[in-house]
Design a protein around this motif. Structure first.
Motif, PDB file in Angstrom:
ATOM      1  N   TYR A  57       5.077   8.494  -7.498  1.00 23.61           N
ATOM      2  CA  TYR A  57       5.092   7.190  -8.149  1.00 23.61           C
ATOM      3  C   TYR A  57       5.328   6.087  -7.126  1.00 23.61           C
ATOM      4  N   ASN A 103       2.374   4.602  -5.540  1.00 24.38           N
ATOM      5  CA  ASN A 103       1.651   3.601  -6.324  1.00 24.38           C
ATOM      6  C   ASN A 103       2.265   2.216  -6.189  1.00 24.38           C
ATOM      7  N   ALA A 104       3.476   2.159  -5.584  1.00 25.67           N
ATOM      8  CA  ALA A 104       4.139   0.867  -5.450  1.00 25.67           C
ATOM      9  C   ALA A 104       3.305  -0.082  -4.579  1.00 25.67           C
ATOM     10  N   SER A 105       2.454   0.491  -3.730  1.00 26.02           N
ATOM     11  CA  SER A 105       1.637  -0.342  -2.854  1.00 26.02           C
ATOM     12  C   SER A 105       0.579  -1.118  -3.624  1.00 26.02           C
ATOM     13  N   VAL A 113       1.109  -6.095  -7.870  1.00 32.11           N
ATOM     14  CA  VAL A 113       1.176  -6.599  -9.229  1.00 32.11           C
ATOM     15  C   VAL A 113       0.367  -7.897  -9.285  1.00 32.11           C
ATOM     16  N   THR A 120       3.266   0.175 -17.079  1.00 27.12           N
ATOM     17  CA  THR A 120       2.963   0.658 -15.733  1.00 27.12           C
ATOM     18  C   THR A 120       3.238  -0.408 -14.688  1.00 27.12           C
ATOM     19  N   ASN A 121       2.839  -1.630 -14.962  1.00 23.98           N
ATOM     20  CA  ASN A 121       3.052  -2.712 -14.004  1.00 23.98           C
ATOM     21  C   ASN A 121       4.525  -3.007 -13.785  1.00 23.98           C
ATOM     22  N   TYR A 148       6.995  -0.743 -13.908  1.00 27.97           N
ATOM     23  CA  TYR A 148       7.477   0.291 -12.991  1.00 27.97           C
ATOM     24  C   TYR A 148       7.046  -0.023 -11.551  1.00 27.97           C
ATOM     25  N   LYS A 149       5.787  -0.423 -11.359  1.00 25.95           N
ATOM     26  CA  LYS A 149       5.295  -0.764 -10.025  1.00 25.95           C
ATOM     27  C   LYS A 149       6.060  -1.951  -9.447  1.00 25.95           C
ATOM     28  N   MET A 190       9.478  -0.821  -8.099  1.00 20.13           N
ATOM     29  CA  MET A 190       9.518   0.287  -7.150  1.00 20.13           C
ATOM     30  C   MET A 190       9.993  -0.187  -5.775  1.00 20.13           C
ATOM     31  N   SER A 227      13.849   3.294  -7.608  1.00 26.22           N
ATOM     32  CA  SER A 227      13.880   1.966  -8.217  1.00 26.22           C
ATOM     33  C   SER A 227      15.040   1.980  -9.197  1.00 26.22           C
TER      34      SER A 227
END
Length: 538
Positions: free
Chosen positions: A22, A25-27, A30, A55-56, A58-59, A62, A493
Motif C-alpha cells: 500500500y 501506492n503513496a507515490s 492526490v 482510496t485517496n 489512504y493515499k 501514507m 500512516s
C-alpha cells in the motif's frame, strides 16, 4: 527451531508486504492539491464516489504521522489543562489512559481521523452525521504467532494469542458514537457509544449473561461481543467538568485495553489478562481542577450481566457449599463500587492514579474480582517514557481443589457444573489448608512498559513483568510467572500499523502447553512466542 524461524520470517515478511504494497501506492499523487498545505482543498483532492474518496484518503495520509489540520477547527483541548502526554502515532494514545469516561477537558465531537467518514462526507447522509456529531469507524486486526508450545490453546496463560503456531483474526471492531464536547465551557452536552467486536478476542471481553454462550457453552474460536454500550451526559458547570456514563463500559484501571489500537504491543501482559474487563452500571468522572480527577461508580459486579444481581436457579444437589434448594445464578454478581483518584502534573509529563474497582463482598463468582492498584506514567524526554502498573486482586469463598468433599459434591453446586459452563468455567483455588472448603484466592501483578520513540512513526517497547497467582485461581496453575517481551510498532500512516515482537515467559512450575478444556495438564515451565499483527483502520 529452524522451522519456527522460517515461519517467523515468512509471517513478518507478509506483514511488511501488506503494508509496503500500500505504501508503494503513496507515490500516486492526490489530485488537485496538497491538503497538508491548503486544507480548504481536501474535498476536491479526494474527488467523488465512495471508493475513490476512500482510496485517496489512504493515499493522502501514507507516510504521514497525522491527518491534515483544519486551521479553522476549534481548540482541541482547554488551555488551562495540562498538555497532551503523547502523540498518536507512534503511541496508542494521546492522554495517559484511564477508563470509565471520555477524556475530560480534551474531547471534541467528530475528532476521530476516519477514512470512512471522509469517504461519505460529501453525501447527504455523511453530512447529516457530521452535523449531528455522529461518527462510524473501526478497524480490522489480524496476526500470527510461532511458539515452542504444541497443544491447542497451549500458549495460555500467556495472553492473547492462546493458540500456538497459528494465524488469527483477532478482532474486527465497529464503533458508532457521539462524543460530548468537553473543551467548551458554555453548555451541557451528551454522547453515546455502541460497539461490536468479532474475532478470537471476544474470549477476553465476554461478560457472563451477555452473548456468553459462545464462549462458556461452545468455546467458539471466533465470536461476537458488545464490550461498550453506553450513554454519557457532560456538564462543564461542576468544578472543571463532570461526565456521567451509564451502560456497559471498559473498567477504569489498567495501562492496556481490549481494543487493539489502544495497546503498545500485540500481546498483552498477564497482569492485564487476568483482571477486570467490563462493568455494567453508572460512573461519574469529575475534573476537580487542572490536575485532579475523581471517579466514583456503582456496578452490578464485574464481567457479569446486571440481571444476574437478582436471578436465581434451582439447586438439585444441595451441599455444604450451596446448601439451599435455590442458588444465585452468579453468586458474585452483587452491587459493587469503583473509586479512583488521578493526578497529572502541570506539564502533563507525570501521572499517578489509584483505583479500587468492583468492590463488594468479594464472593466467588464468574469474575467478581476485588481490584486495588496503581498506575504510573512519566515522560523523560521526547524519546523515552515509562508506563507502570501494580495491583492486588482477590475473591473470597473460592472452592478448594485440595478438599476431597468439594471435589465430589457435584462440583460445588449446579451452576458451576458442565450443565452451565461446558467450557472456561470460573477457576477454583489450591488452598493451603486441605481441610477448608473454601479460601480467599489472591493474585498480584506488576508490569512496566519502557518505550523509546525513534521517530513519529516508530516506537520500541520493552515489557518486564511478574505475576503471582499463589492459589492458581486466575491462571489455572498455582505459580509465579515472569515475562520479558520486546516489540516494535511501525506505522505506515495513522491508519495502518504493524507490531512484530518476541516474548519469553517462565514459571516456577509447569504452567504452559496444557488445555483444561481438553483435560490436558501443562508440561512446560518456559514459553517463547514470536508474534506480530497488522491493524487497518477505516
Amino acid at each position: 527451531m529452524r522451522q519456527i524461524g522460517k515461519r517467523l520470517f515468512l509471517g513478518g515478511a507478509l506483514m511488511v508486504i501488506l503494508g509496503s504494497a500500500y505504501a508503494d501506492n503513496a507515490s500516486v499523487s492526490v489530485k488537485t492539491c496538497d491538503p497538508y498545505q491548503d486544507y480548504s482543498c481536501l474535498d476536491s483532492a479526494l474527488g467523488t464516489g465512495f471508493w475513490n474518496r476512500l482510496t485517496n484518503y489512504y493515499k493522502l495520509e501514507m507516510g504521514k504521522d497525522a491527518a491534515p489540520v483544519d486551521p479553522n477547527a476549534p481548540p482541541t483541548r482547554r488551555e488551562d489543562f495540562p498538555p497532551a502526554a503523547m502523540t498518536m502515532p507512534p503511541m496508542p494514545f494521546t492522554e495517559w489512559p484511564y477508563g470509565g469516561t471520555t477524556s475530560l477537558g480534551v474531547s471534541l465531537p467528530n475528532a476521530v481521523d476516519s477514512p470512512f467518514m471522509n469517504a461519505i462526507s460529501d453525501t447527504a447522509f455523511g453530512q447529516w452525521m457530521l452535523d449531528n456529531h455522529i461518527q462510524a469507524y473501526g478497524w480490522a486486526n489480524a496476526g500470527f504467532n510461532f511458539s515452542n508450545a504444541s497443544v491447542h490453546g497451549g500458549n495460555a496463560p500467556a495472553a492473547y494469542s492462546y493458540n500456538p503456531n497459528s494465524l488469527a483474526l483477532d478482532q474486527i471492531v465497529e464503533y458508532v458514537e457521539r462524543i460530548p464536547d468537553m473543551v467548551q465551557k458554555d453548555h451541557n452536552d451528551w454522547g453515546f457509544r455502541a460497539s461490536m467486536i468479532y474475532g478470537q478476542d471476544y474470549r477476553y471481553t465476554t461478560s457472563y449473561g451477555v452473548m456468553s454462550g459462545q464462549y462458556l457453552n461452545q468455546n467458539l474460536a471466533n465470536g461476537w461481543d458488545a464490550p461498550m454500550l453506553y450513554a454519557e451526559w457532560y456538564t462543564p458547570f461542576v468544578m472543571q467538568g463532570l461526565n456521567i456514563r451509564v451502560g456497559r463500559y471498559i473498567s477504569v484501571p489498567d495501562i492496556e485495553a481490549q481494543l487493539a489500537p489502544n495497546n503498545y504491543m500485540y500481546s498483552h501482559s498477564m497482569t492485564y489478562a487476568y483482571d477486570n474487563y467490563t462493568n455494567e452500571g453508572i460512573i461519574a468522572s469529575l475534573a476537580v481542577d487542572r490536575n485532579w480527577i475523581i471517579q466514583a461508580g456503582i456496578e452490578g459486579g464485574t464481567d457479569s450481566s446486571l440481571n444476574h444481581s437478582w436471578s436465581t436457579t434451582n439447586n438439585p444437589a444441595p451441599n455444604a457449599l450451596f446448601p439451599n434448594k435455590t442458588t444465585r445464578q452468579d453468586p458474585g454478581a452483587n452491587p459493587a463500587g469503583t473509586f479512583a483518584v488521578r493526578y497529572t502534573t502541570d506539564d502533563g509529563k507525570t501521572n499517578l492514579q489509584a483505583t479500587a474497582n468492583g468492590i463488594n463482598s468479594g464472593t466467588w463468582g464468574y469474575n467478581n474480582l476485588q481490584w486495588y492498584g496503581l498506575t504510573f506514567y512519566h515522560t523523560f524526554d521526547e524519546h523515552w517514557h515509562i508506563s507502570s502498573e501494580v495491583y492486588q486482586e482477590h475473591q473470597n469463598n473460592v472452592p478448594n481443589l485440595n478438599n476431597s468433599y468439594v471435589m465430589t459434591s457435584n462440583n460445588g453446586g449446579p451452576i458451576w457444573t458442565p450443565l452451565t459452563f461446558a467450557y472456561n468455567s470460573p477457576g477454583w483455588a489450591s488452598c493451603s489448608n486441605a481441610a477448608a472448603l473454601t479460601c480467599t484466592a489472591t493474585a498480584k501483578g506488576f508490569v512496566t512498559y519502557l518505550n523509546y520513540q525513534i521517530d513519529p512513526l516508530n516506537n520500541l517497547s520493552l515489557r518486564p513483568e511478574i505475576y503471582w497467582d499463589p492459589q492458581g485461581q486466575r491462571t489455572g496453575t498455582a505459580a509465579t510467572y515472569r515475562n520479558l517481551a520486546f516489540g516494535w510498532q511501525h506505522w505506515f500512516s495513522p491508519q495502518i500499523e504493524v507490531r512484530p515482537e518476541i516474548a519469553y515467559y517462565t514459571a516456577n512450575k509447569a504452567a504452559f502447553n496444557g488445555n483444561a478444556n481438553l483435560g490436558m495438564a501443562p508440561n512446560m515451565k518456559n514459553l517463547t512466542v514470536f508474534s506480530g499483527d497488522i491493524i487497518w483502520h477505516w
